[in-house]
Design a protein around this motif. Structure first.
Motif, mmCIF file in Angstrom:
data_model
loop_
_atom_site.group_PDB
_atom_site.id
_atom_site.type_symbol
_atom_site.label_atom_id
_atom_site.label_comp_id
_atom_site.label_asym_id
_atom_site.label_seq_id
_atom_site.Cartn_x
_atom_site.Cartn_y
_atom_site.Cartn_z
ATOM 1 N N TYR A 94 0.717 -1.288 0.003
ATOM 2 C CA TYR A 94 0.080 -0.066 -0.015
ATOM 3 C C TYR A 94 0.888 1.217 -0.085
ATOM 4 O O TYR A 94 2.220 1.297 0.456
ATOM 5 C CB TYR A 94 -0.820 -0.062 1.274
ATOM 6 N N THR A 96 1.167 4.377 1.911
ATOM 7 C CA THR A 96 0.613 4.803 3.069
ATOM 8 C C THR A 96 0.778 6.313 3.355
ATOM 9 O O THR A 96 1.990 6.619 3.053
ATOM 10 C CB THR A 96 0.934 4.130 4.386
ATOM 11 N N ALA A 113 -4.323 4.610 3.652
ATOM 12 C CA ALA A 113 -3.762 3.562 3.026
ATOM 13 C C ALA A 113 -4.346 3.446 1.527
ATOM 14 O O ALA A 113 -5.579 3.378 1.589
ATOM 15 C CB ALA A 113 -3.647 2.232 3.444
ATOM 16 N N TRP A 115 -4.524 1.608 -2.291
ATOM 17 C CA TRP A 115 -4.340 0.473 -3.202
ATOM 18 C C TRP A 115 -4.022 0.694 -4.283
ATOM 19 O O TRP A 115 -4.988 1.405 -4.964
ATOM 20 C CB TRP A 115 -5.496 -0.533 -2.984
#
Length: 441
Positions: A94, A96, A113, A115
């Motif tokens: 991810y 973050t 986070a 994706w």
């Protein structure tokens, strides 16, 4: 959940126009009904292992125990909780971001986070508050929601899920002091960025020990998604009223963003009709609400399991699932023994027939059996010798095994050649072996 703050829910007809296009567990019985299937053309969400969610809760309990018994805003336990969740997400691939804010003279943190992939103009977001009250570890309120959201995010990575819409996850600070963290996040978004969030899903107290099954009465499409899931496993639901508008979804709803969520009850007493419906006793849904006994023993595993699966179902359904990527997979399933406190060993896969460089989202599937995974340092070694650390040494991590999928930006590496998974045991007394190593391009 913060029940000292009231946000009056207002009906916003315009929310329907913003709803995600295309939106449409496990029970305690011996022969549970099958979970509802995904909409036509969509991928079904995977089962969320409740054991994994419980392990996250155990870790959060350990953090609280080591930091004065709580994980409250401005305390060391909260920052340690943020660091714990962030490390898991970073290892899973991810992007973050931790943002700071100040409240009551102390520093708070939000964790976001993202994706990779999906339409950045259509964002499905799931979140929970990570802070506890100062009187306890906050394992149900709200370790339960935070741990479930974390495990769903990790399930996304394990599946290399590629939805049509962009997925984002959030963990909020200082909710217990008045939704401070989520309010700060929403306020920081320009109007155009807020409009991109087509749905926010909130999970606050989803493992109450005397549980009910409550669904937020907010965006109708999101609400129906949850109701359909529970109907499919034969669990009746009710509209959530005890904490309506008093958790972080209110920050999003007040900004015109469609919201929904799940809840298993707090200090209100379960009625006799609800006992007939759900079992349990005519007592508080959570007798340890905002108390020191809200610890690792204060969780109903069945409720946690059902709600985690329902949350995953909503994330998959609302994000517009598509078929998985069709890139080639290269795998080595031969066992390689890892010497105790010894030299590094490797498992090799030879990649061929892939044009150009490796992807920026190279999936590295790791299955290592070991009795103390913290002893291990795990690296991916590219054909040219470049090293990508997947897992650092962590002496305090006493759990078994390393079984996960890492995402590596290997876009500067030529794809074809011998790729190695390198593992070294850096401490004595525990043993194991590489069971499987897989690359998905």
């Amino acid at each position: 959940m913060n029940l000292s703050v009231h946000r009056r829910a207002t009906a916003l007809a315009a929310l329907t126009a913003l709803a995600v296009s295309g939106l449409a567990g496990t029970t305690a019985s011996a022969t549970p009904p099958a979970a509802p299937s995904a909409p036509s053309g969509a991928l079904a969400a995977p089962d969320i292992p409740v054991a994994n969610v419980k392990q996250h809760l155990t870790d959060l309990q350990s953090i609280a125990t080591a930091n004065g018994g709580n994980r409250a805003h401005g305390r060391t336990g909260y920052k340690a909780s943020i660091d714990f969740v962030k490390a898991k997400l970073d290892a899973a691939g991810y992007t973050t971001t931790v943002t700071q804010f100040t409240y009551n003279g102390t520093t708070g943190y939000n964790l976001i986070a993202d994706w990779p992939g999906g339409d950045p103009n259509q964002i499905v977001m799931a979140g929970s508050h990570l802070d506890s009250v100062s009187s306890g570890a906050g394992i149900n309120d709200n370790g339960s929601g935070s741990a479930a959201v974390l495990e769903i995010a990790l399930a996304v990575a394990r599946a290399n899920y590629q939805p049509n819409k962009h997925l984002r996850f959030g963990w909020w600070g200082a909710e217990e002091l008045g939704l401070i963290g989520s309010n700060r996040y929403v306020a920081s978004l320009p109007t155009a960025e807020r409009a991109k969030i087509s749905g926010y899903l909130n999970f606050d107290m989803i493992g109450s020990p005397n549980p009910g099954y409550f669904v937020y009465d907010d965006d109708p499409t999101i609400e129906q998604t949850f109701k359909d899931y529970f109907a499919g496993i034969g669990v009746p639901t009710e509209i959530e009223t005890e904490g309506d508008g008093r958790s972080d979804h209110a920050s999003f709803k007040n900004a015109g963003i469609p919201v929904g969520g799940l809840f298993t009850g707090a200090s209100r007493v379960k009625t006799s009709a609800q006992v007939q419906k759900w079992g349990g006793t005519a007592a508080a849904f959570d007798r340890c609400y905002h108390s020191s006994c809200d610890n690792i023993s204060n969780i109903n595993d069945t409720a946690l399991d059902r709600n985690s699966d329902a949350a995953a179902h909503a994330v998959w359904t609302l994000s517009g699932a598509t078929t998985p990527p069709t890139g080639p997979v290269f795998e080595n399933a031969a066992d390689v023994s890892i010497p105790d406190n010894g030299a590094a060993v490797t498992s090799t896969v030879t990649v061929s027939g892939v044009a150009g460089n490796a992807p920026a989202t190279l999936k590295v599937g790791v299955d290592i059996i070991h009795t103390w995974r913290g002893d291990l340092v795990v690296d991916l070694v590219a054909p040219d010798g470049s090293v990508y650390n997947l897992k650092p040494f962590s002496s305090g991590d006493s759990a078994d095994n390393v079984q996960t999928t890492y995402t590596v930006n290997a876009s500067t590496e030529v794809a074809n050649g011998a790729w190695k998974l390198r593992v070294q045991d850096k401490a004595a007394q525990d043993t194991g072996y590489i069971n499987n190593f897989k690359l998905t391009f």
